[in-house]
Design a protein around this motif. Structure first.
Motif: not given
Length: 114
Positions: A22-28, A67-72, A76-86
């Motif tokens: 998820c890429a976000a703009s234009p925000i701090i 699942f693992t959430i992370s941000r960079d 300006n991006t947040v990620y969601l890594q989804m493993n072993n999906l059901k």
């Protein structure tokens, strides 16, 4: 106008993996608490995971350990890594940015099926 643009959804077999972005703009961006929510057909939107501006994370019980959430903040991006999906992970996944006001992306479809 704040924009949140999700990507990375698709069709995957049970046990597979996907990474949502998820890429976000234009925000701090660094000031915002970021989150992923999902809504399955006929159900209410529910929290999946959040990451605070300080980096603290929170997960729904149903996704803990998978699942693992992370941000960079530099991207300006947040990620969601989804493993072993059901199959029950099938839903439209929405990105949320929250700081004084709350903003939502348009959603990306995740389908888990054989």
């Amino acid at each position: 106008q704040v924009q949140l643009v999700e990507s990375g959804g698709g069709l995957v077999q049970p046990g597979g993996s996907l990474r949502l972005s998820c890429a976000a703009s234009p925000i701090i961006f660094k000031r915002y608490n970021m989150g992923w929510y999902r809504q399955a057909p006929g159900k209410q939107r529910e929290l999946v995971a959040t990451v605070s501006s300080g980096g603290s994370t929170n997960y729904a019980d149903s996704v803990k350990g998978r699942f693992t959430i992370s941000r960079d903040n530099g991207k300006n991006t947040v990620y969601l890594q989804m493993n072993n999906l059901k199959p029950e992970d099938t839903a439209v996944y929405y990105c949320n940015a929250d700081f004084i006001q709350s903003y939502w992306g348009q959603g990306t479809q995740v389908t888990v099926s054989s």
